[in-house]
Write a protein that holds these residues in place. Structure first.
Motif, PDB file in Angstrom:
ATOM      1  N   ARG A 224     -25.772  17.802 -12.812  1.00 37.60           N
ATOM      2  CA  ARG A 224     -26.029  17.567 -11.730  1.00 37.60           C
ATOM      3  C   ARG A 224     -25.841  18.067 -11.145  1.00 37.60           C
ATOM      4  O   ARG A 224     -24.485  19.029 -10.484  1.00 37.60           O
TER       5      ARG A 224
ATOM      6  N   THR B 164     -15.261  14.680   3.798  1.00 38.25           N
ATOM      7  CA  THR B 164     -14.285  15.999   2.933  1.00 38.25           C
ATOM      8  C   THR B 164     -14.842  15.665   1.330  1.00 38.25           C
ATOM      9  O   THR B 164     -14.770  16.428   0.735  1.00 38.25           O
ATOM     10  N   VAL B 165     -16.278  14.722   1.403  1.00 37.28           N
ATOM     11  CA  VAL B 165     -16.873  14.557  -0.200  1.00 37.28           C
ATOM     12  C   VAL B 165     -18.221  15.259   0.416  1.00 37.28           C
ATOM     13  O   VAL B 165     -18.435  14.876   0.701  1.00 37.28           O
ATOM     14  N   PRO B 166     -18.093  16.276  -1.045  1.00 41.23           N
ATOM     15  CA  PRO B 166     -19.439  16.492  -0.709  1.00 41.23           C
ATOM     16  C   PRO B 166     -20.221  15.907  -0.884  1.00 41.23           C
ATOM     17  O   PRO B 166     -20.341  14.905  -1.969  1.00 41.23           O
TER      18      PRO B 166
ATOM     19  N   MET C  64     -16.892  24.610   0.312  1.00 40.27           N
ATOM     20  CA  MET C  64     -15.938  24.180   1.578  1.00 40.27           C
ATOM     21  C   MET C  64     -16.355  22.348   2.126  1.00 40.27           C
ATOM     22  O   MET C  64     -17.241  23.023   2.550  1.00 40.27           O
ATOM     23  N   ALA C  65     -15.784  22.212   2.250  1.00 41.82           N
ATOM     24  CA  ALA C  65     -15.676  21.373   3.504  1.00 41.82           C
ATOM     25  C   ALA C  65     -14.762  20.644   4.100  1.00 41.82           C
ATOM     26  O   ALA C  65     -13.204  21.494   3.828  1.00 41.82           O
TER      27      ALA C  65
ATOM     28  N   PRO D 237     -11.768  20.328 -11.997  1.00 48.26           N
ATOM     29  CA  PRO D 237     -11.784  20.390 -10.519  1.00 48.26           C
ATOM     30  C   PRO D 237     -10.548  20.916  -9.866  1.00 48.26           C
ATOM     31  O   PRO D 237     -10.869  21.520  -8.346  1.00 48.26           O
TER      32      PRO D 237
ATOM     33  N   ALA E  17     -10.026  23.729  -7.047  1.00 49.88           N
ATOM     34  CA  ALA E  17      -9.952  23.116  -5.278  1.00 49.88           C
ATOM     35  C   ALA E  17      -9.075  23.928  -4.635  1.00 49.88           C
ATOM     36  O   ALA E  17      -8.596  24.390  -3.417  1.00 49.88           O
TER      37      ALA E  17
END
Lengths: 425, 483
Positions: free
Chosen positions: A155, A180-182, A193-194, A229, A233
Motif C-alpha cells: 500500500r 486530515t485523512v490522507p 503532512m495534512a 504509526p 505522526a
C-alpha cells in the motif's frame, strides 16, 4: 476550536532558552532528547527521523481529486458525438451553450471564470482517460488509481513514491490540504503532512506561559522511541509545527485581490496558495473535492448539482491562480477522479458508474487545448466512454517535465505514451 | 477516590475493555470487580437488552431525536431547525450515550454497524430518517446480521441516501444495488455488472416522496418484475410486490460465504488489528455461518482467540473515540444542553476539530478503522489541543461538571500532601487504569518542573495554576491515544 489560554503560570523565564529561536530550540531538543531517552532511561532503539531543514520548491504540483467519479462528459462535452445527445435526452448540454467549442469538444458553460487561463494557453483537457480495465467500485478504483502500481500488494501511493525519490525526506514536501485523512496516493513509508487549517499546526500548551519550553520538551520525551504509526505522526507533527511557521507568517487574506467563492474547495485552495507562498518546500499539494457521485440530481444547466459544483470549481480555481500571483509561474494543477460515468442517463436525472473520464491541467507548463483519442459512443444501456489514454500517461508528463522525477519510479512497470499537454518550460 | 494506589485491572482485562468500551473509568473498574471479571461483565452486557436510564433520558435532550419525519420536515421548512441540525442532534445523542451509557458493548456494536451500513449525516434528506435508522440498528446490534441487513437496506434513510427511493423499473438507479453487494455483503470482485443491474431491479419499489411529502411507501408500479439472477440467487420475481423477493435475496446474501468473510473481517479489524490474519477471519466466518449469522458467537470466538490476546494496544483510537474517552477519563459529566456552547452540543465540534464527526464520513463505505487514516500529524496535534482544553476545564464548559484541580489529589484527613511521584502514579491509575512507568514519571517531571520527592498539597503552585499541564500528560500518551 482553540483552547482558551491558561491563567498566568508561575515559572520565571529562562534567558538562555528565550534567547534561542524556537526552531533552534526544538532541533536541539529533538537531538538531545533522543540521545537521553535511549541511553539513560529506556534502552529502546532510536526510531527518530532526523529531518533536514525544508528547501524551497522550484515547481509545485497540485493534485485535485474529484471524489465520487465526476462526469467528464459534462465538464468537457463531446458535442460532435451525436450519441451524447440521444443517450442524455434531459441532461445533455446544448452545443450552442458550450464555451471554447471546437469541431468536437466544448467546455461546460459554468467554466467561464477559467476562460482567461484557457485563452492564454495555460489550460488543457485530456479526454477518454482512466484505468485500462473498467473498475466501477469507487473504493477499489480509487485505490487502484492512487496506488498506480497494479499487481503490487504494497500500500504505497504514487505521490509517496514521488516524494521519496530523494533524501533527506521532509514531511512538508507533500501536504494534503483541507482534510486530515490522507489520500491513498500519499500513503506509504515517506511521511507527509495534512492540514485541516493553517492555524491548526500548533502545539497546544506551548504558549507564552510556557517560558521554559516544558511542553515541547516533555512531548518529545513521551513520543521518542515510540514505534508504529502514532509515533511517526507525533514526530512528524513536531517537525511540521516548527518548520511550518513561515506559512503562518504570511497574510491570511488572499493575494492580488483574489475573490474565492464560498465552500470547502475554496478554503483548501486558499490554504494551498498560502502554503506555496510561504515556500516551505511543498512540491506536492493534494486536495480532495467531492461529492461528484451523481447518481441523481446531476441536473441540467438550469438546476442540479453539476452546474452548481462546476461553477464553484471554476471560480475557486480561477481565484487560486489570481491569489498565487507571481508564484503561479511554478504551479501546475491536475485533476483526477476514480472513473467516469455511464453514457446514458437514469431515472433520477443522474448517471451511474462508467469508465472513461476527462482530466484537466492548468497552470505552469501546460500547453493548452483539447487532447485525447475519441471512440464513438454507442448509447446502449451500459455503454461507457472507452479509455484510450492511461491516466498515468498524463500524470507522468507532469512529474517528469515539471518535477524532474523518473516515470519508472513513480509508475513502476508502466511506459507512458506521450500526451503532449505539458512542457518543461 | 482517596486511596493512594487505586486498584487497577489486569492487563488482559484492560485490553478487552479498551476494545469493548469507550474507555477506562474507575467506575467501570468497580463494575468489573463486582461482576467477577471481564467475562461475566461481558455476559451481563449481552443480557442487558437495549434499554437504560441514561439512553432514555438523553434522548429527550434534543427534540429532533424523537420527532417524526413529518415534524422534522415542518421544522426545517419553517426554519425552526434546519436538516443539518437534526443530523447534528442525533450525532450528539450518540456521543452522549457513548460517554455515559452503562451499555458500553451495545454502543460499541451499534457504532460498528452504523459504519457498516453507513448513511452519511450531511444535513440532507436522510436527516429526517437518521435517528430512527440508528435506533433500529442499535436494537439489532447484538442479534443476527440477516436482520440487520434487511432493516438497513429497506430503511428510508438508506433508500434516500443511495438513491433507491427514486429508482424505477424503467430506468433503475444502480447506486444501492451496487453498494449492497460491494460494501454491505459479498464485496468487490464477487459480482459482475449484470449482478448489479438485477440487484438494483430487485430493490425497486421502496419509494420515498423526496423533497415533497417525504411519505414512505412501497410502490408496486415502480417494481421491476421478471426473473432475476444475482450470483447464485435466482428468483422468478413475478409479483409486483417485490418485498418477499427482496427478503429472500437479502437472506441469501447474509448467508453467503463471502458475506461471512466480510463481516468477520470487519469485526476482526475493529476489535483485533488493522489487517487481521486470514486464519482468524476464516475461523470467525465459520462461526458466523454455523450460527446462522448471529453476531454474539462471533464476538465470543474473537475474544477467546490468541490473535486477540496478542493485539494489546495495536489499534489507534479514532477521533470520536479519543474525545469520548477523554470525557470518561477526566470524569466530566455532561447534562441536558441549554445553549449551543453546552458540552452535549459542543462535543460535536470537538470531534470535528480532530477530523471526524460521527457518521459524517462523506462516502458510503463508512469510517475507516485503520491507523493510516487517523495516525496523522494534524490529528495528533488536534488531539493534544482537545485534551489540553479539557484538562483545564476551559471548553466546553457549559452544562458539564469538571473535577476541581485539588480533587485529583489523594488526600485524607491524615494525608495532607503526597509526593509528586506518588501523585503521578495515582493519576495514571485513575485516568488510564494502569500504574505509571518510568518514562511517564520522567515526562511528568519535565512537563511540570516538579521533583519526585516534592510534596504536593492543595496549595502547591502545581495544583493552583498548572494541574492541567500534569493531567494532559496522561491523555497525550500513546496509552490514551491507542486502544
Amino acid at each position: 476550536m482553540t483552547a482558551p489560554h491558561a491563567r498566568s503560570g508561575h515559572p520565571a523565564s529562562c534567558a538562555e532558552f528565550t534567547a534561542l529561536s524556537r526552531r533552534g530550540f526544538l532541533r536541539t531538543a529533538a537531538l538531545g532528547g533522543a540521545a537521553l531517552t535511549t541511553s539513560a532511561a529506556f534502552g529502546t532503539a532510536v526510531v527518530e527521523t532526523s529531518y533536514a531543514a525544508p528547501r524551497p520548491a522550484s515547481s509545485v504540483m497540485v493534485v485535485l481529486s474529484m471524489r465520487g467519479a465526476v462526469d467528464g462528459m459534462s465538464l468537457v462535452v463531446p458535442h460532435g458525438d451525436p450519441t451524447y445527445y440521444t443517450a442524455r435526452p434531459r441532461i445533455a448540454i446544448p452545443a450552442s451553450q458550450l464555451l471554447v467549442r471546437d469541431g468536437f469538444f466544448g467546455l461546460h458553460p459554468a467554466m467561464t471564470p477559467l476562460l482567461p487561463l484557457w485563452n492564454s494557453g495555460r489550460m488543457a483537457a485530456v479526454h477518454a482517460t482512466g484505468l485500462a480495465v473498467p473498475n466501477r467500485s469507487h473504493f477499489s478504483a480509487m485505490e487502484a488509481v492512487e496506488d498506480a502500481d497494479p499487481g503490487s500488494s504494497a500500500r504505497v501511493g504514487w505521490l509517496n513514491r514521488l516524494i521519496g525519490r530523494e533524501t533527506p525526506v521532509h514531511p512538508l514536501r507533500a501536504v494534503q490540504v483541507g482534510a486530515t485523512v490522507p489520500p491513498a496516493s500519499l500513503v506509504g513509508p515517506v511521511p507527509s503532512m495534512a492540514l485541516s487549517s493553517i492555524d491548526a499546526v500548533r502545539l497546544a500548551g506551548h504558549d507564552k506561559w510556557d517560558t521554559q519550553h516544558r511542553r515541547p520538551g516533555s512531548m518529545r520525551t513521551m513520543w521518542s522511541g515510540v514505534a508504529g504509526p502514532l509515533g511517526t505522526a507525533a514526530r512528524t507533527a513536531f517537525t511540521a509545527v516548527d518548520d511550518f511557521r513561515p506559512v503562518q507568517a504570511t497574510s491570511a487574506a488572499p493575494g492580488n485581490g483574489a475573490s474565492y467563492p464560498k465552500g470547502d474547495l475554496s478554503a483548501a485552495l486558499a490554504a494551498a496558495a498560502r502554503t506555496i507562498r510561504g515556500d516551505v518546500g511543498a512540491e506536492v499539494i493534494t486536495i480532495d473535492h467531492g461529492d461528484w457521485d451523481h447518481h441523481s440530481g446531476l441536473g441540467t444547466l438550469a438546476w442540479g448539482s453539476m452546474q452548481a459544483m462546476t461553477k464553484e470549481l471554476a471560480a475557486a480555481l480561477a481565484a487560486f491562480f489570481t491569489d498565487l500571483g507571481p508564484a503561479a509561474a511554478k504551479v501546475t494543477v491536475v485533476t483526477i477522479s476514480e472513473f467516469g460515468r455511464r453514457t446514458r442517463e437514469n431515472a433520477s436525472f443522474g448517471l451511474d458508474h462508467g469508465h472513461g473520464n476527462a482530466m484537466l491541467l492548468l497552470g505552469a507548463g501546460v500547453k493548452g487545448g483539447y487532447y485525447g483519442t475519441w471512440t464513438p459512443l454507442r448509447g446502449t444501456s451500459d455503454d461507457d466512454l472507452a479509455v484510450t489514454t492511461d491516466y498515468r500517461s498524463v500524470l507522468a508528463e507532469v512529474v517528469t517535465r515539471r518535477l524532474g522525477a523518473s516515470a519508472a519510479r513513480v509508475f513502476p512497470g508502466f511506459s507512458p505514451e506521450p500526451v503532449g499537454a505539458v512542457t518543461s518550460l | 477516590m482517596t486511596a493512594l494506589k487505586p486498584a487497577v485491572p489486569s492487563a488482559a482485562t484492560l485490553h478487552a475493555l479498551s476494545r469493548f468500551s469507550y474507555g477506562w473509568t474507575p467506575t467501570l473498574g468497580r463494575e468489573i470487580t463486582k461482576a467477577g471479571g471481564f467475562g461475566r461483565w461481558f455476559d451481563a452486557q449481552l443480557a442487558a437488552g437495549s434499554d437504560d436510564a441514561f439512553t432514555r433520558t438523553s434522548a429527550t435532550w434534543w427534540t429532533s431525536v424523537n420527532a417524526s419525519p413529518a415534524v422534522l420536515w415542518r421544522r426545517h421548512e419553517s426554519e425552526v431547525e434546519p436538516l443539518w441540525q437534526a443530523d447534528a442532534n442525533y450525532q450528539r445523542w450518540v456521543l452522549a450515550r457513548r460517554i455515559h451509557s452503562p451499555l458500553q458493548v451495545r454502543e460499541v456494536m451499534t457504532e460498528l454497524w452504523e459504519h457498516h451500513f453507513h448513511v452519511t449525516s450531511e444535513g440532507s434528506g436522510t436527516a429526517l430518517f437518521r435517528a430512527d435508522y440508528g435506533r433500529q440498528i442499535r436494537a439489532r446490534a447484538l442479534g443476527r446480521f440477516a436482520d440487520l441487513l434487511h432493516t438497513a437496506i429497506t430503511h428510508p434513510a438508506m433508500g434516500v441516501y443511495l438513491d433507491n427511493a427514486s429508482s424505477t423499473a424503467k430506468a433503475p438507479n444502480e447506486n444501492l444495488g451496487r453498494e449492497l453487494l460491494e460494501l454491505h455483503t459479498v464485496g468487490v470482485g464477487a459480482y459482475t455488472e449484470a449482478d448489479v443491474k438485477d440487484s438494483a431491479r430487485i430493490l425497486t419499489g421502496y419509494r420515498v416522496d423526496t423533497w415533497n411529502t417525504w411519505k414512505v411507501s412501497y410502490d408496486r408500479d415502480s417494481h421491476a418484475v421478471g426473473r432475476v439472477r444475482v450470483l447464485d440467487f435466482t428468483d422468478a420475481n413475478s409479483s409486483t410486490d417485490g418485498r418477499p423477493t427482496t427478503r429472500r435475496y437479502l437472506d441469501h446474501l447474509a448467508r453467503h460465504p463471502r458475506t461471512a468473510e466480510m463481516v468477520a473481517r470487519k469485526l476482526a479489524t475493529r476489535f483485533v488489528v488493522d489487517a487481521p490474519p486470514a486464519a482468524l477471519v476464516r475461523r470467525l466466518a465459520g462461526v458466523y455461518l454455523a450460527h446462522d449469522t448471529a453476531i454474539v458467537p462471533v464476538l465470543r470466538a474473537l475474544l477467546a482467540s490468541p490473535e486477540f490476546k496478542a493485539a494489546r494496544g495495536k489499534k489507534v483510537r479514532t477521533p470520536t473515540d479519543d474525545v469520548v474517552a477523554t470525557y470518561r477519563a477526566l470524569g466530566v459529566r455532561i447534562t441536558r444542553p441549554r445553549h449551543d456552547e453546552s458540552a452535549a452540543n459542543a462535543i460535536l465540534w470537538q470531534c470535528g476539530s480532530l477530523g471526524s464527526q460521527p457518521f459524517a464520513w462523506p462516502r458510503p463505505d463508512g469510517l475507516p478503522d485503520q491507523a493510516s487514516a487517523w495516525a496523522t500529524a494534524p490529528r495528533f496535534l488536534a488531539s493534544l489541543d482537545a485534551h489540553y482544553s479539557m484538562c483545564g476545564g476551559w471548553w466546553p464548559k457549559k452544562n458539564a461538571t469538571y473535577r476541581t484541580p485539588a480533587s485529583w489529589l489523594p488526600l485524607t484527613a491524615k494525608r495532607r500532601s503526597v509526593r509528586f511521584d506518588q501523585l503521578v502514579d495515582h493519576l495514571s491509575r485513575t485516568l488510564t487504569g494502569r500504574p505509571a512507568g518510568r518514562k511517564l514519571q520522567r515526562v511528568a517531571r519535565q512537563a511540570t518542573g516538579c521533583r519526585p520527592a516534592e510534596r504536593i498539597s492543595r496549595t502547591h503552585p502545581l495544583v493552583k495554576w498548572n494541574m492541567h499541564r500534569l493531567l494532559t500528560v496522561f491523555l497525550d500518551s500513546p496509552t490514551h491515544m491507542s486502544r
